[in-house]
Design an enzyme around this catalytic site. Structure first.
Site, mmCIF file in Angstrom:
data_model
loop_
_atom_site.group_PDB
_atom_site.id
_atom_site.type_symbol
_atom_site.label_atom_id
_atom_site.label_comp_id
_atom_site.label_asym_id
_atom_site.label_seq_id
_atom_site.Cartn_x
_atom_site.Cartn_y
_atom_site.Cartn_z
ATOM 1 N N LYS A 145 0.830 -1.204 0.000
ATOM 2 C CA LYS A 145 0.000 0.000 0.000
ATOM 3 C C LYS A 145 0.868 1.259 0.000
ATOM 4 C CE LYS A 145 -2.318 3.386 2.304
ATOM 5 N NZ LYS A 145 -1.856 4.374 3.302
ATOM 6 N N ASP A 159 -6.093 -0.092 0.498
ATOM 7 C CA ASP A 159 -6.136 -0.088 1.954
ATOM 8 C C ASP A 159 -7.486 -0.679 2.375
ATOM 9 O OD1 ASP A 159 -8.079 1.820 1.548
ATOM 10 O OD2 ASP A 159 -6.719 3.476 1.862
#
Length: 212
Positions: free
Chosen positions: A121, A139
């Site tokens: 991420k 996320d």
DNA sequence: AACTCGGGGCA
DNA sequence: TGCCCAGAGTT
């Protein structure tokens, strides 16, 4: 799973809700952005923005942060939570930047993920925001929203969510859509008590119908 | 796959 | 007050 066309119908509606969505970190150069994104794990950008000005005043370069005392770094960032881990991560990250990347932030996902504190991420956010590379950082918000809308299958892991989104969304829209999905997940399609009754996507959301 | 880190925000 | 959270590392 939603078709490509239906997916874009959903993405367009979300885009119309948050036309100006963007990374809220007050990032500047790649080093500062990378460090700030590491700090932002499980925390809001607003919280991170409160400590980074002082952090970078004290440790303005990878060299300075690499040589910083752990306790000093902790002291600066202690209001953001998980601060002991994060202090270790950003120091270690800077040490590796200096030792293996000539003090520069690398530009590939593979290299970025090799840095302490940097996962998939974070790496995606950095290449996208700092280097303008099309990317979708997955996320919990992006994952939750994508699953509720059935853009991806319920059992999909982070990598599968990313691949499915990239397949269904035009590349030139990846980065912007990423932020819009995050805003939608954070402020509307929240983990608890999503605002389904006031959602323009309700008509096409199986999960939302159930919540009414 | 489960556990850990953690102060702030919000009900 | 209690609960969750813009993740990543370790076991």
């Amino acid at each position: 799973m939603l078709s490509k066309a239906k997916t874009m119908e959903a993405i367009d509606l979300i885009a119309s809700m948050y036309p100006d969505a963007e990374c809220e970190l007050v990032h500047k150069n790649p080093f500062e952005l990378l460090t700030a994104v590491i700090l932002s794990a499980q925390t809001t950008d607003v919280s991170v923005n409160k400590v980074t000005p002082y952090l970078f005043e004290k440790f303005p370069t990878p060299q300075a942060l690499a040589e910083g005392e752990l306790t000093e770094i902790e002291e600066v960032i202690k209001t953001i939570g998980l601060y002991r881990n994060k202090a270790k991560h950003i120091k270690g990250c800077s040490q590796k930047l200096v030792a293996e990347f000539a003090g520069e932030v690398p530009k590939t996902i593979k290299e970025l993920v090799s840095l302490p504190g940097v996962g998939k991420k974070t790496a995606n956010v950095v290449v996208s925001t700092a280097f303008g590379v099309p990317a979708i950082a997955v996320d919990t918000h992006v994952e939750r929203v994508s699953k509720r809308l059935r853009i991806v299958k319920q059992s999909a892991n982070v990598t599968e969510v990313e691949e499915t989104l990239m397949k269904k969304i035009p590349k030139e829209r990846w980065s912007k859509t990423h932020h819009q999905l995050i805003f939608f997940g954070r402020y509307h399609c929240t983990a608890r008590k999503p605002k389904c009754e006031a959602c323009p996507l309700l008509y096409m959301c199986a999960e939302g119908q159930k919540n009414l």
